[in-house]
Design a protein around this motif. Structure first.
Motif, mmCIF file in Angstrom:
data_model
loop_
_atom_site.group_PDB
_atom_site.id
_atom_site.type_symbol
_atom_site.label_atom_id
_atom_site.label_comp_id
_atom_site.label_asym_id
_atom_site.label_seq_id
_atom_site.Cartn_x
_atom_site.Cartn_y
_atom_site.Cartn_z
ATOM 1 N N GLU A 124 71.902 -1.890 -19.852
ATOM 2 C CA GLU A 124 70.858 -2.871 -19.569
ATOM 3 C C GLU A 124 69.495 -2.191 -19.497
ATOM 4 N N SER A 125 68.455 -2.950 -19.770
ATOM 5 C CA SER A 125 67.091 -2.461 -19.646
ATOM 6 C C SER A 125 66.162 -3.634 -19.392
ATOM 7 N N GLY A 126 64.967 -3.328 -18.901
ATOM 8 C CA GLY A 126 63.943 -4.352 -18.750
ATOM 9 C C GLY A 126 63.657 -4.796 -17.344
ATOM 10 N N GLY A 127 64.392 -4.307 -16.367
ATOM 11 C CA GLY A 127 64.113 -4.699 -14.997
ATOM 12 C C GLY A 127 62.842 -4.049 -14.483
ATOM 13 N N GLY A 128 62.442 -4.464 -13.286
ATOM 14 C CA GLY A 128 61.248 -3.883 -12.695
ATOM 15 C C GLY A 128 60.649 -4.754 -11.629
ATOM 16 N N LEU A 129 59.411 -4.447 -11.287
ATOM 17 C CA LEU A 129 58.663 -5.180 -10.272
ATOM 18 C C LEU A 129 57.689 -6.130 -10.950
ATOM 19 N N VAL A 130 57.689 -7.374 -10.506
ATOM 20 C CA VAL A 130 56.797 -8.375 -11.091
ATOM 21 C C VAL A 130 56.300 -9.294 -9.985
ATOM 22 N N GLN A 131 55.104 -9.817 -10.160
ATOM 23 C CA GLN A 131 54.539 -10.735 -9.174
ATOM 24 C C GLN A 131 55.136 -12.125 -9.330
ATOM 25 N N PRO A 132 55.156 -12.891 -8.261
ATOM 26 C CA PRO A 132 55.617 -14.286 -8.384
ATOM 27 C C PRO A 132 54.845 -15.015 -9.480
ATOM 28 N N GLY A 133 55.591 -15.773 -10.278
ATOM 29 C CA GLY A 133 55.006 -16.476 -11.408
ATOM 30 C C GLY A 133 55.000 -15.675 -12.688
ATOM 31 N N GLY A 134 55.353 -14.415 -12.596
ATOM 32 C CA GLY A 134 55.347 -13.550 -13.764
ATOM 33 C C GLY A 134 56.605 -13.674 -14.604
ATOM 34 N N SER A 135 56.685 -12.810 -15.616
ATOM 35 C CA SER A 135 57.801 -12.843 -16.563
ATOM 36 C C SER A 135 58.378 -11.443 -16.773
ATOM 37 N N LEU A 136 59.653 -11.427 -17.107
ATOM 38 C CA LEU A 136 60.350 -10.196 -17.488
ATOM 39 C C LEU A 136 61.380 -10.550 -18.542
ATOM 40 N N ARG B 148 60.327 -15.286 -5.671
ATOM 41 C CA ARG B 148 60.820 -14.209 -4.808
ATOM 42 C C ARG B 148 62.336 -14.253 -4.691
ATOM 43 N N GLU B 149 62.895 -15.447 -4.696
ATOM 44 C CA GLU B 149 64.344 -15.579 -4.559
ATOM 45 C C GLU B 149 65.117 -15.138 -5.800
ATOM 46 N N ASP B 150 64.410 -14.783 -6.873
ATOM 47 C CA ASP B 150 65.067 -14.225 -8.058
ATOM 48 C C ASP B 150 65.303 -12.727 -7.902
ATOM 49 N N ASN C 194 87.214 -7.317 -20.410
ATOM 50 C CA ASN C 194 85.906 -7.750 -19.913
ATOM 51 C C ASN C 194 85.189 -6.523 -19.343
ATOM 52 N N TYR C 195 83.892 -6.467 -19.523
ATOM 53 C CA TYR C 195 83.135 -5.288 -19.131
ATOM 54 C C TYR C 195 81.832 -5.680 -18.427
ATOM 55 N N TRP C 196 81.424 -4.798 -17.508
ATOM 56 C CA TRP C 196 80.171 -4.979 -16.781
ATOM 57 C C TRP C 196 79.216 -3.829 -17.071
ATOM 58 N N GLY C 197 77.930 -4.127 -17.046
ATOM 59 C CA GLY C 197 76.925 -3.088 -17.093
ATOM 60 C C GLY C 197 76.702 -2.513 -15.702
ATOM 61 N N GLN C 198 75.816 -1.519 -15.625
ATOM 62 C CA GLN C 198 75.591 -0.825 -14.359
ATOM 63 C C GLN C 198 74.594 -1.564 -13.467
ATOM 64 N N GLY C 199 73.882 -2.518 -14.019
ATOM 65 C CA GLY C 199 72.931 -3.303 -13.246
ATOM 66 C C GLY C 199 71.502 -2.802 -13.390
ATOM 67 N N THR C 200 70.570 -3.737 -13.326
ATOM 68 C CA THR C 200 69.159 -3.396 -13.367
ATOM 69 C C THR C 200 68.431 -4.203 -12.289
ATOM 70 N N GLN C 201 67.572 -3.547 -11.542
ATOM 71 C CA GLN C 201 66.901 -4.184 -10.411
ATOM 72 C C GLN C 201 65.716 -5.021 -10.887
ATOM 73 N N VAL C 202 65.646 -6.238 -10.399
ATOM 74 C CA VAL C 202 64.489 -7.105 -10.608
ATOM 75 C C VAL C 202 63.932 -7.446 -9.228
ATOM 76 N N THR C 203 62.674 -7.110 -9.020
ATOM 77 C CA THR C 203 62.024 -7.378 -7.740
ATOM 78 C C THR C 203 60.798 -8.240 -7.983
ATOM 79 N N VAL C 204 60.769 -9.394 -7.322
ATOM 80 C CA VAL C 204 59.631 -10.304 -7.450
ATOM 81 C C VAL C 204 58.879 -10.267 -6.130
ATOM 82 N N SER C 205 57.686 -9.695 -6.182
ATOM 83 C CA SER C 205 56.921 -9.502 -4.955
ATOM 84 C C SER C 205 55.449 -9.336 -5.286
ATOM 85 N N SER C 206 54.604 -9.780 -4.356
ATOM 86 C CA SER C 206 53.172 -9.593 -4.534
ATOM 87 C C SER C 206 52.713 -8.331 -3.799
#
Length: 120
Positions: free
Chosen positions: A6-18, A87-89, A108-120
């Motif tokens: 997986e890729s693309g996670g990160g920190l984003v402000q409320p109302g933003g996109s990832l 924020r609840e995402d 069936n297989y799982w990825g390792q996970g990617t953190q998504v943080t929605v915060s101002s």
């Protein structure tokens, strides 16, 4: 052996996109469906969205109209476009590949996970 990266996670402000991406690799002959799940601290893992190899999608009510799942079957890759983030995402987002046929085995297989943080 099948791996999901997986890729693309990160920190984003409320109302933003990832946009999250997940690529499956290995001796894959076919995949029935791929999808995204998430797990917030102290909560159970829950479905976000899934898509089958023929394009049938299933979205959680909490993300309808905000998240869009898509896939590139030729690349064994699934994407999750997340907009109007709340924020609840905030959660660890996991990719899952379902009924993956490799040789004569199905699993069936799982990825390792990617953190998504929605915060101002």
């Amino acid at each position: 052996q099948v791996q999901l990266v997986e890729s693309g996670g990160g920190l984003v402000q409320p109302g933003g996109s990832l946009r999250l991406s997940c690529a499956a690799s290995g001796s894959i002959r076919s995949i029935y469906a791929m999808g995204w799940y998430r797990q917030a601290p102290g909560k159970q893992r829950e479905l976000v969205a899934t898509i089958t190899s023929v394009g049938t999608t299933n979205d959680a009510d909490s993300v309808k109209g905000r998240f869009t799942i898509s896939s590139d079957n030729a690349k064994n890759t699934v994407y999750l476009q997340m907009s109007s983030l709340k924020r609840e995402d905030t959660a660890v987002y996991y990719c899952r590949a379902e009924s993956v046929l490799t040789g004569t085995r199905i699993g069936n297989y799982w990825g390792q996970g990617t953190q998504v943080t929605v915060s101002s």
